[in-house]
Design an enzyme around this catalytic site. Structure first.
Site, PDB file in Angstrom:
ATOM      1  N   CYS A 199      11.296   1.107   8.448  1.00  0.00           N
ATOM      2  CA  CYS A 199      11.857   0.612   9.711  1.00  0.00           C
ATOM      3  C   CYS A 199      13.350   0.322   9.595  1.00  0.00           C
ATOM      4  O   CYS A 199      14.117   0.580  10.517  1.00  0.00           O
ATOM      5  CB  CYS A 199      11.132  -0.650  10.172  1.00  0.00           C
ATOM      6  SG  CYS A 199       9.605  -0.245  11.002  1.00  0.00           S
ATOM      7  N   ALA A 203       0.852  -1.194   0.000  1.00  0.00           N
ATOM      8  CA  ALA A 203       0.000   0.000   0.000  1.00  0.00           C
ATOM      9  C   ALA A 203       0.883   1.238   0.000  1.00  0.00           C
ATOM     10  O   ALA A 203       0.659   2.199   0.720  1.00  0.00           O
ATOM     11  CB  ALA A 203      -0.945  -0.007   1.196  1.00  0.00           C
ATOM     12  N   GLY A 204       1.924   1.197  -0.817  1.00  0.00           N
ATOM     13  CA  GLY A 204       2.821   2.349  -0.934  1.00  0.00           C
ATOM     14  C   GLY A 204       2.413   3.188  -2.126  1.00  0.00           C
ATOM     15  O   GLY A 204       1.224   3.407  -2.364  1.00  0.00           O
ATOM     16  N   LYS A 254      -0.755   4.155   5.107  1.00  0.00           N
ATOM     17  CA  LYS A 254      -0.839   2.837   5.698  1.00  0.00           C
ATOM     18  C   LYS A 254      -1.964   2.089   4.994  1.00  0.00           C
ATOM     19  O   LYS A 254      -2.899   2.694   4.478  1.00  0.00           O
ATOM     20  CB  LYS A 254      -1.188   2.947   7.173  1.00  0.00           C
ATOM     21  CG  LYS A 254      -0.173   3.667   8.018  1.00  0.00           C
ATOM     22  CD  LYS A 254      -0.710   3.724   9.428  1.00  0.00           C
ATOM     23  CE  LYS A 254       0.197   4.519  10.334  1.00  0.00           C
ATOM     24  NZ  LYS A 254      -0.313   4.556  11.696  1.00  0.00           N
ATOM     25  N   ALA A 281      10.184  -9.596  -1.342  1.00  0.00           N
ATOM     26  CA  ALA A 281       8.746  -9.863  -1.229  1.00  0.00           C
ATOM     27  C   ALA A 281       8.152 -10.221  -2.589  1.00  0.00           C
ATOM     28  O   ALA A 281       7.272 -11.077  -2.687  1.00  0.00           O
ATOM     29  CB  ALA A 281       8.034  -8.644  -0.647  1.00  0.00           C
ATOM     30  N   GLY A 314       0.470   1.009  -4.715  1.00  0.00           N
ATOM     31  CA  GLY A 314      -0.669   0.356  -4.073  1.00  0.00           C
ATOM     32  C   GLY A 314      -1.830   1.299  -3.809  1.00  0.00           C
ATOM     33  O   GLY A 314      -2.990   0.947  -4.016  1.00  0.00           O
ATOM     34  N   LEU A 341      -7.304   7.554 -17.124  1.00  0.00           N
ATOM     35  CA  LEU A 341      -6.097   7.393 -16.319  1.00  0.00           C
ATOM     36  C   LEU A 341      -5.550   8.715 -15.805  1.00  0.00           C
ATOM     37  O   LEU A 341      -4.987   8.773 -14.729  1.00  0.00           O
ATOM     38  CB  LEU A 341      -5.015   6.646 -17.106  1.00  0.00           C
ATOM     39  CG  LEU A 341      -5.309   5.169 -17.316  1.00  0.00           C
ATOM     40  CD1 LEU A 341      -4.166   4.512 -18.051  1.00  0.00           C
ATOM     41  CD2 LEU A 341      -5.552   4.462 -16.003  1.00  0.00           C
TER      42      LEU A 341
END
Ligand SMILES: [Zn+2]
Length: 559
Positions: free
Chosen positions: A158, A19-20, A56, A106, A23, A41
């Site tokens: 982080c 969700a960056g 987030k 990931a 996302g 678009l």
């Protein structure tokens, strides 16, 4: 396409991973699925977030829900690799997976999961003005690992803020976090959910406000305050979060008399050499005093941005990164190599993310509408080819040398707390022999979990142990290399009370044979022939995901 019958774009269950930058754009588009057209678009540009990479999952989902109350969205703020929360069975419940990830690790993980789960995946990525979006159809197309990838250029917040493990992490911290908080416009960070860590990081950022005010009055006092805050106070409070350091070495707060460090004239020094820590502290002190005077000149505040060709800025970033590296036990680097590393990190651009998110939706629609011939790899090529913004090519067949997709795959539904490695091996060999029509002897194989050896001719003791005792519980991938088979068998454990083995369809083998026969012909013709074949096949036959084998009481039953 590997879809269950009856799935439509309106009813599809879609997993969005990430969700960056991409996302968030994607989530906004998805709930609007039925009206997306190319001409729409540009609207995404209006919807783009104010800052990149700060949302987030929950905030994003709530924002989308407020726009489209009927949308059924479940947000997770967690690591996709956490198999407790997202076991293999979780991936199998989706009709299509959309990757909007910022790291290679990931991406490869989701690629592997989707291949075993036979779920189509839309993969995407952006780098500055460039973007790409491609479809990964299990067994049919290239997978994510079919082409080698460049090193990643973005890092999780982080890692940057709390647990850097390489010099690049320290550079990103100095350039994006420290520079911005001291000299740039105010920002919000994407913060972790862990309460203690969240509080600590919030306090860290808030303290900059007080220090900034000091800059108006006294640049020497200002530089001393910044130094003790970021290299002693903040590190001390990080060290107190003991959970962070259970599996890694904690940093050491830098306790040093800042004012007594000798002057260092970097213009006289060889910038290919690695300077001492005290030299870097001297560079930090002189560069921050200059930047402070520049920023607070004429009783006002002028923002200063990172620019690798701005010598004051570059010296400050290089010094801050190297001092932080020292604190975290990371080897230092020369000013020269730091400059090239800092200059190479490419910023994310919201417009690129919005366009790529649009591409992802179009590809997802092609998959859900079973229009395989329209599935493409699309490139956003701004600045690469004159006059061309987009380039599309039909997706390629799998790379026959790919170690990820050119394996046989199976799903072992069983209870790892009740199944020994030996029983697992015997059962999977029986099932393999049955479905492949071969006669491979039991226990004539080498077995690995990751790089860990589980079983071999000379390593047979584990056969009597339960899978759970061997740390081969739910969602683990076990690789079985039968000595008499051409390709390895990759088996994923799907924890279940009912024992059952499922193999990915025979299609993969047929496809391989088909391609081998066609070597030497024009590849485009081959591909269009294959695509057409597949379309006919999809229409005439209801899609069957798996050839299933049921094993009970050592009897083999093909269902
Ligand atoms: Zn592959």
């Amino acid at each position: 396409m590997g879809l269950d019958s009856g799935v439509t774009p309106e009813t599809a269950k879609v997993l969005v991973v990430g969700a960056g930058g991409i996302g968030c754009e994607l989530l906004k588009n998805l709930v609007d699925l039925d009206v997306i057209e190319l001409s729409n678009l540009n609207r995404q540009f209006l919807f783009r977030r104010q800052h990149i990479g700060q949302a987030k999952a929950k905030v994003a989902a709530e924002a989308v829900k407020s726009m489209v109350p009927d949308a059924n969205i479940t947000p997770y703020w967690a690591n996709i690799k956490d198999t407790t929360q997202f076991p293999f069975s979780f991936f199998r419940t989706f009709d299509v997976v959309l990757n909007a990830l910022d790291n290679l690790d990931a991406r490869r993980y989701v690629n592997n999961m989707c291949l075993s789960a036979s779920v189509p995946l839309v993969e995407s990525g952006t780098s500055g003005y460039l973007g790409q979006c491609s479809v990964i159809l299990p067994c049919d197309s290239e997978c994510f690992d079919c082409t080698p990838k460049e090193k990643p250029k973005t890092f999780p917040v982080c890692t940057i803020r709390t647990t850097p493990s390489s010099l690049v992490h320290c550079i990103v911290w100095a350039k994006e976090y420290l520079m911005t908080n001291l000299l740039g416009p105010p920002t919000e960070d994407a913060l972790p959910e862990d309460e203690a860590l969240l509080e600590s990081l919030k306090r860290e950022t808030e303290a900059f406000v007080a220090i900034r005010d000091m800059g108006h009055a006294n640049s020497v006092l200002y530089s001393r305050k910044v130094f003790s805050k970021v290299f002693f106070d903040d590190i001390t409070s990080l060290v107190s979060l003991t959970e962070l350091w259970e599996n890694r070495d904690p940093p050491t707060p830098l306790s040093i008399d800042f004012d007594s460090v000798e002057e260092f004239d970097m213009r006289q020094a060889d910038d290919h050499q690695i300077w001492t820590l005290s030299s870097w502290i001297a560079v930090f002190r002189s560069s921050i005093e200059i930047l402070c005077k520049r920023a607070f000149a004429n009783n006002s505040f002028t923002e200063i941005y990172f620019d690798k060709d701005d010598e004051d800025v570059m010296s400050f970033v290089a010094a801050a990164a190297n001092i932080r590296a020292h604190i975290f036990g990371i080897p230092l680097a020369s000013h020269f190599s730091l400059k090239s590393m800092a200059g190479n990190i490419i910023p994310a651009i919201a417009t690129t993310n919005a366009i790529v998110a649009g591409m992802i939706v179009l590809q997802a629609l092609n998959i859900l509408n079973r229009e395989k011939a329209r599935c493409v790899t699309a490139f956003l090529t701004y600045g690469v080819r004159r006059g061309t913004l987009f380039a599309c090519e039909r997706y390629l067949p799998p790379n026959q040398d790919c170690a990820t997709c050119q394996v046989d795959r199976a799903i072992a539904s069983l209870d790892p707390t009740k199944t020994t490695l030996g029983l697992f091996l015997d059962s999977i060999t029986d099932a393999y022999n049955s479905i492949r029509g071969v006669n491979i002897a039991k226990r004539e194989c080498t077995v690995l979990e990751g790089t860990r050896m589980l079983y071999d001719e000379d390593f047979a003791d584990n056969a009597e142990r339960l899978l759970s005792e061997l740390d081969c519980g739910d969602s683990r991938f076990i690789r079985v290399d039968f000595w008499d088979a051409n390709v390895p068998l990759l088996v994923v454990i799907d924890k279940s009370d009912k024992v059952q083995f499922s193999f990915t369809s025979e299609r993969q083998n047929r496809k391989r044979k088909h391609m081998a026969e066609d070597i030497g012909k024009d590849t485009n013709d081959d591909l269009s022939k294959e695509v057409n074949d597949d379309i006919d096949e999809d229409i005439t036959q209801p899609p069957t995901k798996m050839a299933r084998l049921l094993i009970a009481d050592e009897d083999v039953v093909v269902v």
